[in-house]
Design a protein around this motif. Sequence first.
Motif, short mmCIF file in Angstrom:
data_model
loop_
_atom_site.label_atom_id
_atom_site.label_comp_id
_atom_site.label_asym_id
_atom_site.label_seq_id
_atom_site.Cartn_x
_atom_site.Cartn_y
_atom_site.Cartn_z
N PRO A 32 0.83 -1.21 0.00
CA PRO A 32 0.00 0.00 0.00
C PRO A 32 0.86 1.26 0.00
O PRO A 32 1.95 1.29 0.59
CB PRO A 32 -0.79 -0.11 1.31
N MET A 33 0.36 2.28 -0.69
CA MET A 33 1.09 3.55 -0.80
C MET A 33 0.14 4.72 -0.67
O MET A 33 -0.94 4.70 -1.25
CB MET A 33 1.80 3.67 -2.16
N PRO A 34 0.59 5.77 0.03
CA PRO A 34 -0.22 6.99 0.06
C PRO A 34 -0.13 7.71 -1.28
O PRO A 34 0.84 7.54 -2.03
CB PRO A 34 0.41 7.82 1.17
N VAL A 35 -1.11 8.51 -1.56
CA VAL A 35 -1.17 9.24 -2.83
C VAL A 35 0.09 10.08 -3.03
O VAL A 35 0.63 10.14 -4.13
CB VAL A 35 -2.45 10.12 -2.91
N ARG A 36 0.59 10.71 -1.99
CA ARG A 36 1.78 11.56 -2.13
C ARG A 36 2.98 10.76 -2.65
O ARG A 36 3.77 11.27 -3.43
CB ARG A 36 2.11 12.29 -0.83
N ASP A 37 3.12 9.50 -2.23
CA ASP A 37 4.22 8.67 -2.71
C ASP A 37 4.01 8.26 -4.16
O ASP A 37 4.97 8.18 -4.94
CB ASP A 37 4.39 7.43 -1.83
N LEU A 38 2.76 7.99 -4.52
CA LEU A 38 2.45 7.68 -5.92
C LEU A 38 2.79 8.88 -6.80
O LEU A 38 3.38 8.74 -7.87
CB LEU A 38 0.99 7.29 -6.08
N LEU A 39 2.42 10.07 -6.34
CA LEU A 39 2.72 11.30 -7.10
C LEU A 39 4.23 11.49 -7.26
O LEU A 39 4.69 11.91 -8.32
CB LEU A 39 2.12 12.52 -6.41
N ALA A 40 4.98 11.19 -6.23
CA ALA A 40 6.44 11.36 -6.29
C ALA A 40 7.07 10.38 -7.27
O ALA A 40 8.09 10.68 -7.88
CB ALA A 40 7.04 11.18 -4.89
N ALA A 41 6.45 9.21 -7.43
CA ALA A 41 7.03 8.17 -8.28
C ALA A 41 6.58 8.26 -9.73
O ALA A 41 7.21 7.68 -10.61
CB ALA A 41 6.65 6.80 -7.72
N ILE A 42 5.49 8.98 -9.98
CA ILE A 42 4.92 9.05 -11.33
C ILE A 42 4.86 10.51 -11.75
O ILE A 42 4.33 11.34 -11.02
CB ILE A 42 3.49 8.45 -11.37
N GLU A 43 5.37 10.80 -12.91
CA GLU A 43 5.33 12.18 -13.41
C GLU A 43 3.97 12.46 -14.04
O GLU A 43 3.76 12.25 -15.23
CB GLU A 43 6.45 12.40 -14.42
N VAL A 44 3.05 12.89 -13.20
CA VAL A 44 1.70 13.21 -13.64
C VAL A 44 1.14 14.28 -12.70
O VAL A 44 1.54 14.36 -11.53
CB VAL A 44 0.81 11.93 -13.66
N GLU A 45 0.25 15.08 -13.21
CA GLU A 45 -0.40 16.09 -12.39
C GLU A 45 -1.30 15.41 -11.35
O GLU A 45 -1.87 14.35 -11.63
CB GLU A 45 -1.25 17.03 -13.26
#
Length: 113
Positions: A32-45
């Motif tokens: 499981p991952m928080p949204v902030r970590d997903l955002l940091a790992a993926i270059e997307v708005e």
Amino acid sequence: MSVPLYEAKAELFRLLGHPVRIRVLELLQEGPMPVRDLLAAIEVEPTGLSQHLAVLRRSGMVNAHRDGSTVVYALAGGDVAELLRAARKLLTQKLTEQHELLSELIQVEAGTS
């Protein structure tokens, strides 16, 4: 009226047909991952990621829960990870065959020069 199985499968692959969704699913295989970590790992708005997460959530591939003010996503089940492993296996096989063909072409070209 029920949807034919082939149409349901096509819909599943259509919803998997975006690189951001695939990347999210790959990242969530690690846990499981928080949204902030997903955002940091993926270059997307953030709004784009939110839309992709909503699609994955509605499809039942991921689930979300709140941990205070943080939303944490996780794979909904092991079958999603198994599907991703099968895709990697198919892609590896395809690329290996292409590499072998390229090697043959290089050998033929080197012999005729």
